[in-house]
Design a protein around this motif. Structure first.
Motif, PDB file in Angstrom:
ATOM      1  N   GLN B  99      -4.125  -7.286 -17.823  1.00 54.01           N
ATOM      2  CA  GLN B  99      -5.486  -6.839 -18.089  1.00 54.01           C
ATOM      3  C   GLN B  99      -6.343  -6.667 -16.849  1.00 54.01           C
ATOM      4  O   GLN B  99      -7.122  -5.740 -16.752  1.00 54.01           O
ATOM      5  CB  GLN B  99      -6.149  -7.831 -19.040  1.00 54.01           C
ATOM      6  CG  GLN B  99      -7.367  -7.275 -19.737  1.00 54.01           C
ATOM      7  CD  GLN B  99      -7.790  -8.156 -20.891  1.00 54.01           C
ATOM      8  OE1 GLN B  99      -7.183  -9.195 -21.145  1.00 54.01           O
ATOM      9  NE2 GLN B  99      -8.834  -7.763 -21.584  1.00 54.01           N
ATOM     10  N   TYR B 100      -6.218  -7.564 -15.884  1.00 54.06           N
ATOM     11  CA  TYR B 100      -7.201  -7.573 -14.805  1.00 54.06           C
ATOM     12  C   TYR B 100      -6.636  -7.261 -13.434  1.00 54.06           C
ATOM     13  O   TYR B 100      -7.328  -7.408 -12.435  1.00 54.06           O
ATOM     14  CB  TYR B 100      -7.909  -8.929 -14.782  1.00 54.06           C
ATOM     15  CG  TYR B 100      -8.455  -9.304 -16.129  1.00 54.06           C
ATOM     16  CD1 TYR B 100      -8.057 -10.478 -16.760  1.00 54.06           C
ATOM     17  CD2 TYR B 100      -9.329  -8.462 -16.806  1.00 54.06           C
ATOM     18  CE1 TYR B 100      -8.538 -10.800 -18.012  1.00 54.06           C
ATOM     19  CE2 TYR B 100      -9.808  -8.779 -18.061  1.00 54.06           C
ATOM     20  CZ  TYR B 100      -9.405  -9.959 -18.656  1.00 54.06           C
ATOM     21  OH  TYR B 100      -9.872 -10.287 -19.906  1.00 54.06           O
ATOM     22  N   ASN B 101      -5.408  -6.811 -13.357  1.00 60.94           N
ATOM     23  CA  ASN B 101      -4.814  -6.431 -12.076  1.00 60.94           C
ATOM     24  C   ASN B 101      -4.944  -7.533 -11.035  1.00 60.94           C
ATOM     25  O   ASN B 101      -5.276  -7.280  -9.874  1.00 60.94           O
ATOM     26  CB  ASN B 101      -5.449  -5.130 -11.556  1.00 60.94           C
ATOM     27  CG  ASN B 101      -4.573  -4.448 -10.515  1.00 60.94           C
ATOM     28  OD1 ASN B 101      -3.364  -4.600 -10.534  1.00 60.94           O
ATOM     29  ND2 ASN B 101      -5.185  -3.726  -9.603  1.00 60.94           N
ATOM     30  N   GLU B 102      -4.704  -8.753 -11.452  1.00 59.53           N
ATOM     31  CA  GLU B 102      -4.797  -9.872 -10.527  1.00 59.53           C
ATOM     32  C   GLU B 102      -3.658  -9.785  -9.524  1.00 59.53           C
ATOM     33  O   GLU B 102      -2.521  -9.477  -9.891  1.00 59.53           O
ATOM     34  CB  GLU B 102      -4.749 -11.193 -11.312  1.00 59.53           C
ATOM     35  CG  GLU B 102      -5.995 -11.374 -12.171  1.00 59.53           C
ATOM     36  CD  GLU B 102      -5.783 -12.304 -13.351  1.00 59.53           C
ATOM     37  OE1 GLU B 102      -4.619 -12.560 -13.703  1.00 59.53           O
ATOM     38  OE2 GLU B 102      -6.794 -12.765 -13.916  1.00 59.53           O
ATOM     39  N   GLN B 103      -3.972 -10.075  -8.284  1.00 56.12           N
ATOM     40  CA  GLN B 103      -3.014  -9.820  -7.223  1.00 56.12           C
ATOM     41  C   GLN B 103      -2.475 -11.098  -6.621  1.00 56.12           C
ATOM     42  O   GLN B 103      -3.172 -12.097  -6.484  1.00 56.12           O
ATOM     43  CB  GLN B 103      -3.665  -8.954  -6.146  1.00 56.12           C
ATOM     44  CG  GLN B 103      -4.165  -7.650  -6.752  1.00 56.12           C
ATOM     45  CD  GLN B 103      -4.500  -6.601  -5.763  1.00 56.12           C
ATOM     46  OE1 GLN B 103      -4.064  -6.630  -4.632  1.00 56.12           O
ATOM     47  NE2 GLN B 103      -5.292  -5.635  -6.191  1.00 56.12           N
ATOM     48  N   PHE B 104      -1.209 -11.024  -6.248  1.00 53.69           N
ATOM     49  CA  PHE B 104      -0.520 -12.136  -5.623  1.00 53.69           C
ATOM     50  C   PHE B 104      -0.154 -11.706  -4.203  1.00 53.69           C
ATOM     51  O   PHE B 104       0.510 -10.685  -4.017  1.00 53.69           O
ATOM     52  CB  PHE B 104       0.736 -12.508  -6.419  1.00 53.69           C
ATOM     53  CG  PHE B 104       0.410 -13.055  -7.781  1.00 53.69           C
ATOM     54  CD1 PHE B 104       0.040 -12.211  -8.810  1.00 53.69           C
ATOM     55  CD2 PHE B 104       0.459 -14.420  -8.018  1.00 53.69           C
ATOM     56  CE1 PHE B 104      -0.275 -12.717 -10.071  1.00 53.69           C
ATOM     57  CE2 PHE B 104       0.146 -14.939  -9.268  1.00 53.69           C
ATOM     58  CZ  PHE B 104      -0.221 -14.087 -10.291  1.00 53.69           C
ATOM     59  N   PHE B 105      -0.587 -12.493  -3.246  1.00 55.86           N
ATOM     60  CA  PHE B 105      -0.436 -12.120  -1.849  1.00 55.86           C
ATOM     61  C   PHE B 105       0.711 -12.851  -1.171  1.00 55.86           C
ATOM     62  O   PHE B 105       1.008 -14.004  -1.493  1.00 55.86           O
ATOM     63  CB  PHE B 105      -1.728 -12.428  -1.079  1.00 55.86           C
ATOM     64  CG  PHE B 105      -2.833 -11.449  -1.356  1.00 55.86           C
ATOM     65  CD1 PHE B 105      -3.631 -11.586  -2.483  1.00 55.86           C
ATOM     66  CD2 PHE B 105      -3.080 -10.397  -0.490  1.00 55.86           C
ATOM     67  CE1 PHE B 105      -4.651 -10.681  -2.749  1.00 55.86           C
ATOM     68  CE2 PHE B 105      -4.105  -9.494  -0.749  1.00 55.86           C
ATOM     69  CZ  PHE B 105      -4.887  -9.634  -1.884  1.00 55.86           C
ATOM     70  N   GLY B 106       1.299 -12.170  -0.184  1.00 54.77           N
ATOM     71  CA  GLY B 106       2.245 -12.809   0.699  1.00 54.77           C
ATOM     72  C   GLY B 106       1.509 -13.612   1.760  1.00 54.77           C
ATOM     73  O   GLY B 106       0.274 -13.594   1.817  1.00 54.77           O
ATOM     74  N   PRO B 107       2.239 -14.278   2.637  1.00 60.08           N
ATOM     75  CA  PRO B 107       1.627 -15.141   3.655  1.00 60.08           C
ATOM     76  C   PRO B 107       1.032 -14.385   4.834  1.00 60.08           C
ATOM     77  O   PRO B 107       0.359 -14.979   5.667  1.00 60.08           O
ATOM     78  CB  PRO B 107       2.793 -16.018   4.109  1.00 60.08           C
ATOM     79  CG  PRO B 107       3.997 -15.176   3.855  1.00 60.08           C
ATOM     80  CD  PRO B 107       3.704 -14.365   2.638  1.00 60.08           C
ATOM     81  N   GLY B 108       1.297 -13.083   4.908  1.00 56.78           N
ATOM     82  CA  GLY B 108       0.723 -12.296   5.994  1.00 56.78           C
ATOM     83  C   GLY B 108       1.644 -12.162   7.192  1.00 56.78           C
ATOM     84  O   GLY B 108       2.501 -13.018   7.436  1.00 56.78           O
ATOM     85  N   THR B 109       1.462 -11.085   7.926  1.00 60.45           N
ATOM     86  CA  THR B 109       2.146 -10.858   9.199  1.00 60.45           C
ATOM     87  C   THR B 109       1.079 -10.621  10.250  1.00 60.45           C
ATOM     88  O   THR B 109       0.293  -9.673  10.144  1.00 60.45           O
ATOM     89  CB  THR B 109       3.069  -9.627   9.132  1.00 60.45           C
ATOM     90  OG1 THR B 109       4.111  -9.868   8.195  1.00 60.45           O
ATOM     91  CG2 THR B 109       3.656  -9.317  10.508  1.00 60.45           C
ATOM     92  N   ARG B 110       1.038 -11.518  11.226  1.00 58.37           N
ATOM     93  CA  ARG B 110       0.040 -11.362  12.297  1.00 58.37           C
ATOM     94  C   ARG B 110       0.637 -10.485  13.384  1.00 58.37           C
ATOM     95  O   ARG B 110       1.585 -10.876  14.069  1.00 58.37           O
ATOM     96  CB  ARG B 110      -0.357 -12.717  12.874  1.00 58.37           C
ATOM     97  CG  ARG B 110      -1.404 -12.604  13.989  1.00 58.37           C
ATOM     98  CD  ARG B 110      -1.889 -13.967  14.444  1.00 58.37           C
ATOM     99  NE  ARG B 110      -2.671 -14.639  13.419  1.00 58.37           N
ATOM    100  CZ  ARG B 110      -3.967 -14.430  13.200  1.00 58.37           C
ATOM    101  NH1 ARG B 110      -4.640 -13.571  13.941  1.00 58.37           N
ATOM    102  NH2 ARG B 110      -4.590 -15.098  12.260  1.00 58.37           N
ATOM    103  N   LEU B 111       0.085  -9.290  13.508  1.00 61.01           N
ATOM    104  CA  LEU B 111       0.551  -8.317  14.506  1.00 61.01           C
ATOM    105  C   LEU B 111      -0.374  -8.341  15.707  1.00 61.01           C
ATOM    106  O   LEU B 111      -1.593  -8.184  15.566  1.00 61.01           O
ATOM    107  CB  LEU B 111       0.576  -6.912  13.897  1.00 61.01           C
ATOM    108  CG  LEU B 111       0.858  -5.757  14.863  1.00 61.01           C
ATOM    109  CD1 LEU B 111       2.258  -5.861  15.450  1.00 61.01           C
ATOM    110  CD2 LEU B 111       0.665  -4.414  14.166  1.00 61.01           C
ATOM    111  N   THR B 112       0.202  -8.537  16.879  1.00 59.50           N
ATOM    112  CA  THR B 112      -0.560  -8.502  18.129  1.00 59.50           C
ATOM    113  C   THR B 112       0.027  -7.424  19.017  1.00 59.50           C
ATOM    114  O   THR B 112       1.225  -7.460  19.335  1.00 59.50           O
ATOM    115  CB  THR B 112      -0.494  -9.853  18.858  1.00 59.50           C
ATOM    116  OG1 THR B 112      -0.980 -10.881  17.986  1.00 59.50           O
ATOM    117  CG2 THR B 112      -1.343  -9.821  20.121  1.00 59.50           C
ATOM    118  N   VAL B 113      -0.795  -6.461  19.377  1.00 60.65           N
ATOM    119  CA  VAL B 113      -0.361  -5.367  20.240  1.00 60.65           C
ATOM    120  C   VAL B 113      -0.954  -5.587  21.627  1.00 60.65           C
ATOM    121  O   VAL B 113      -2.181  -5.698  21.771  1.00 60.65           O
ATOM    122  CB  VAL B 113      -0.786  -4.003  19.669  1.00 60.65           C
ATOM    123  CG1 VAL B 113      -0.264  -2.881  20.562  1.00 60.65           C
ATOM    124  CG2 VAL B 113      -0.283  -3.828  18.245  1.00 60.65           C
TER     125      VAL B 113
END
Lengths: 110, 114
Positions: B99-113
């Protein structure tokens, strides 16, 4: 363009204090969500509010959806250091798209 | 069991290089997303795939190319990396039929250029 504005941006309080975080918009949302993000991790869903005027409680956290479904608030009672994090509100912006507020960074000192 | 996983967790690279970030979800969701979180913690959607079809493509440089080989995977390839690409990239999934398009996130990728 739908926008969600959160206030305050930063909040630093002592353990045991109460606080309220606000999420406001000029647009109507069918539902609003609150997420908490801890350092180095992804946001985690806390609650979804759907009905205008709705109040939901999650232990010491109380979430309210405005009557007109344009705003929401998060109240924390007797904050603890474990409540420290970034609090994000989010709303459905049509189709599959969700927009996020800029977040409120909360720091609770022991 | 990790619901949404991303690799790598950290990515440090030189300007001009090409890099990829991988994402997998085991929640059985039909929709996956890539978000970019800048230094001010603002979370902005980049792409979304529903059942392997691209459905959201925000104003993102062509150097960013998502690919979804199946419903459980969504990868992000970035060409000719620039300093401004430095950020944390989050993958997320949801079940659009819910119903509400609740989202589940990954832990993230920290990109440093550099």
């Amino acid at each position: 363009t739908q926008l969600l504005e959160q206030s305050p941006q930063f909040l630093s309080i002592q353990e045991g204090e109460n606080l309220t975080v606000y999420c406001n918009s000029s647009s109507v949302f069918s539902s609003l969500q609150w997420y908490r993000q801890e350092p180095g991790e992804g946001p985690v869903l806390l609650v979804t509010v759907v009905t205008g005027g709705e109040v939901k409680k999650l232990k010491r956290l109380t979430f309210q959806f405005g009557d007109a479904r344009k705003d929401s608030s998060l109240h924390i009672t007797a904050a603890q250091p474990g409540d420290t994090g970034l609090y994000l509100c989010a709303g459905a912006a049509g189709g599959f798209k969700t927009i996020f507020g800029a977040g409120t960074r909360l720091f609770v000192k022991a | 069991d990790t619901a949404v996983s991303q690799t790598p967790k950290y990515l440090v690279t030189q300007m001009g290089n090409d890099k990829s970030i991988k994402c997998e979800q085991n929640l059985g969701h039909d929709t996956m997303y890539w978000y970019k979180q800048d230094s001010k913690k603002f979370l902005k959607i980049m792409f979304s795939y529903n059942n392997k079809e691209l459905i959201i493509n925000e104003t993102v440089p062509n150097r960013f190319s998502p690919k979804s080989p199946d419903k459980a995977h969504l990868n992000l390839h970035i060409n000719s990396l620039e300093l401004g690409d430095s950020a944390v990239y989050f993958c997320a999934s949801s079940q659009v039929g819910a119903q509400y398009n609740e989202q589940f996130f990954g832990p993230g990728t920290r990109l440093t250029v550099l």
